[in-house]
Design a protein around this motif. Sequence first.
Motif, PDB file in Angstrom:
ATOM      1  N   ARG A 149       0.810  -1.218   0.000  1.00  0.00           N
ATOM      2  CA  ARG A 149       0.000   0.000   0.000  1.00  0.00           C
ATOM      3  C   ARG A 149       0.845   1.270   0.000  1.00  0.00           C
ATOM      4  NH1 ARG A 149      -2.257  -3.639   3.366  1.00  0.00           N
ATOM      5  NH2 ARG A 149      -1.284  -2.709   5.199  1.00  0.00           N
ATOM      6  N   THR A 150       2.145   1.133  -0.023  1.00  0.00           N
ATOM      7  CA  THR A 150       3.024   2.294  -0.083  1.00  0.00           C
ATOM      8  C   THR A 150       3.530   2.472  -1.513  1.00  0.00           C
ATOM      9  OG1 THR A 150       4.860   0.865   0.579  1.00  0.00           O
ATOM     10  CG2 THR A 150       3.782   2.134   2.311  1.00  0.00           C
ATOM     11  N   LYS A 151       3.877   3.696  -1.855  1.00  0.00           N
ATOM     12  CA  LYS A 151       4.379   3.979  -3.203  1.00  0.00           C
ATOM     13  C   LYS A 151       5.878   3.716  -3.244  1.00  0.00           C
ATOM     14  CE  LYS A 151       3.850   7.287  -6.947  1.00  0.00           C
ATOM     15  NZ  LYS A 151       3.257   8.590  -7.356  1.00  0.00           N
ATOM     16  N   ILE A 152       6.297   2.851  -4.149  1.00  0.00           N
ATOM     17  CA  ILE A 152       7.697   2.443  -4.260  1.00  0.00           C
ATOM     18  C   ILE A 152       8.233   2.881  -5.621  1.00  0.00           C
ATOM     19  CG2 ILE A 152       9.316   0.505  -4.182  1.00  0.00           C
ATOM     20  CD1 ILE A 152       7.785   0.871  -1.577  1.00  0.00           C
ATOM     21  N   PRO A 153       9.372   3.559  -5.667  1.00  0.00           N
ATOM     22  CA  PRO A 153       9.942   3.947  -6.959  1.00  0.00           C
ATOM     23  C   PRO A 153      10.350   2.727  -7.775  1.00  0.00           C
ATOM     24  CG  PRO A 153      11.492   4.409  -5.186  1.00  0.00           C
ATOM     25  CD  PRO A 153      10.201   4.012  -4.540  1.00  0.00           C
ATOM     26  N   LEU A 154      10.279   2.865  -9.089  1.00  0.00           N
ATOM     27  CA  LEU A 154      10.552   1.737  -9.976  1.00  0.00           C
ATOM     28  C   LEU A 154      11.950   1.167  -9.762  1.00  0.00           C
ATOM     29  CD1 LEU A 154       9.598  -0.075 -12.311  1.00  0.00           C
ATOM     30  CD2 LEU A 154      10.487   1.643 -13.900  1.00  0.00           C
ATOM     31  N   GLU A 155      12.934   2.030  -9.512  1.00  0.00           N
ATOM     32  CA  GLU A 155      14.309   1.537  -9.368  1.00  0.00           C
ATOM     33  C   GLU A 155      14.467   0.627  -8.155  1.00  0.00           C
ATOM     34  OE1 GLU A 155      14.325   5.861  -7.825  1.00  0.00           O
ATOM     35  OE2 GLU A 155      13.466   4.743  -9.500  1.00  0.00           O
ATOM     36  N   ARG A 156      13.555   0.753  -7.167  1.00  0.00           N
ATOM     37  CA  ARG A 156      13.650  -0.128  -5.992  1.00  0.00           C
ATOM     38  C   ARG A 156      12.812  -1.384  -6.169  1.00  0.00           C
ATOM     39  NH1 ARG A 156      15.028  -3.142  -3.057  1.00  0.00           N
ATOM     40  NH2 ARG A 156      15.870  -2.990  -0.944  1.00  0.00           N
ATOM     41  N   TYR A 157      12.027  -1.418  -7.247  1.00  0.00           N
ATOM     42  CA  TYR A 157      11.276  -2.627  -7.586  1.00  0.00           C
ATOM     43  C   TYR A 157      12.007  -3.367  -8.711  1.00  0.00           C
ATOM     44  CZ  TYR A 157       7.152  -5.587  -8.308  1.00  0.00           C
ATOM     45  OH  TYR A 157       6.294  -6.665  -8.409  1.00  0.00           O
ATOM     46  N   GLN A 158      13.337  -3.351  -8.623  1.00  0.00           N
ATOM     47  CA  GLN A 158      14.208  -4.031  -9.582  1.00  0.00           C
ATOM     48  C   GLN A 158      15.316  -4.728  -8.810  1.00  0.00           C
ATOM     49  OE1 GLN A 158      13.407  -3.946 -12.734  1.00  0.00           O
ATOM     50  NE2 GLN A 158      12.864  -1.909 -13.460  1.00  0.00           N
ATOM     51  N   THR A 159      15.869  -5.769  -9.419  1.00  0.00           N
ATOM     52  CA  THR A 159      17.115  -6.329  -8.903  1.00  0.00           C
ATOM     53  C   THR A 159      18.263  -5.435  -9.361  1.00  0.00           C
ATOM     54  OG1 THR A 159      17.429  -7.698 -10.888  1.00  0.00           O
ATOM     55  CG2 THR A 159      16.187  -8.668  -9.060  1.00  0.00           C
TER      56      THR A 159
END
Length: 330
Positions: A149-159
């Motif tokens: 439910r929190t907003k996560i930047p795309l770069e942190r949703y990557q390996t």
Amino acid sequence: MKVSDFDYELPEELIAQTPIEPRDSSRLMVVHRASGSIEHRIFREILEYLTCNDVLVLNNSKVIPARLFGQLENRQVEILLVQKVNERVWKCLVRPGKKIKPKVVVQLNEGILARCLDKCEEGMRLIEFSVNDEELLRMGEAPIPPYVRTKIPLERYQTVYAKVAGSVAAPTAGFHFTETLLERIRSLGVKIVEITLHVGIGTFRPVKTENVEEHRMHAERYSIPLDVVETIEKAKSEGGRIIAVGTTVARTLETFARTNLREGETDLFIYPPFEFKIVDALITNFHLPRSTLLMLVAAFAGYELTMKAYKEAVEKRYRFYSFGDAMFIL
């Protein structure tokens, strides 16, 4: 087996809402299949379980900014890009689905238009956009799972090793690796290789059948370089272990073992019982109840040991799902 066999109670507060920093400071549950014993460590301590004969296989797929928002009749609309058909046309998941019918046009941010052309399989829509893919993806957001439910930047949703764009969800088992940890693993003599499997719509789909065997997986595209195959075959012939980082890697390697095809699409569904022909060890996160990912883990570790490990993870307050802690099954 029944899908209900893979259910378990998980307190909502154990669902990780944010990534841990640094990445390799997450907790690590080490599960020993031969003895049934379980250890509790920190992820960077995985070095103690690796040897120079091992091959670590990573999925280098990169998540695209596939989540788009717009307006229709004063209501917010969400569009998730799933599969590119051709330039400007994608198969998409939409919400609210009942409002998005053929010929309906949704106004996205920055004046971009999304026109529904048709309905597709699995509740998707065929949508044509008014700009090219490069412009479209520039305005997209990270396709974070709905339980975050929190907003996560795309770069942190990557390996840290993501390279080949194409996934609509991250291969999250790889989140725990840092560049420094990977270098330390290489310094042990461990060979690190990369394959690609683009994670698709299947990761969002619950199992709706009562019997596990009746579920059908959504096909996902994969590619295995020839030198990776050669590295794996050499290691296997010399008694080395092939360690899959994530269920995506496990499915890709086991697909190759059955088809001998280095690229194509896989809809391989792994559930107990299953004979693993390539994978010798598995690094994975803690998965949703009743999910195909949990079924794969149970196929690899054994049903009883898997459910025992999950029970212990809940008792010891591990963090679950995409941004949660890790499990290393030996």
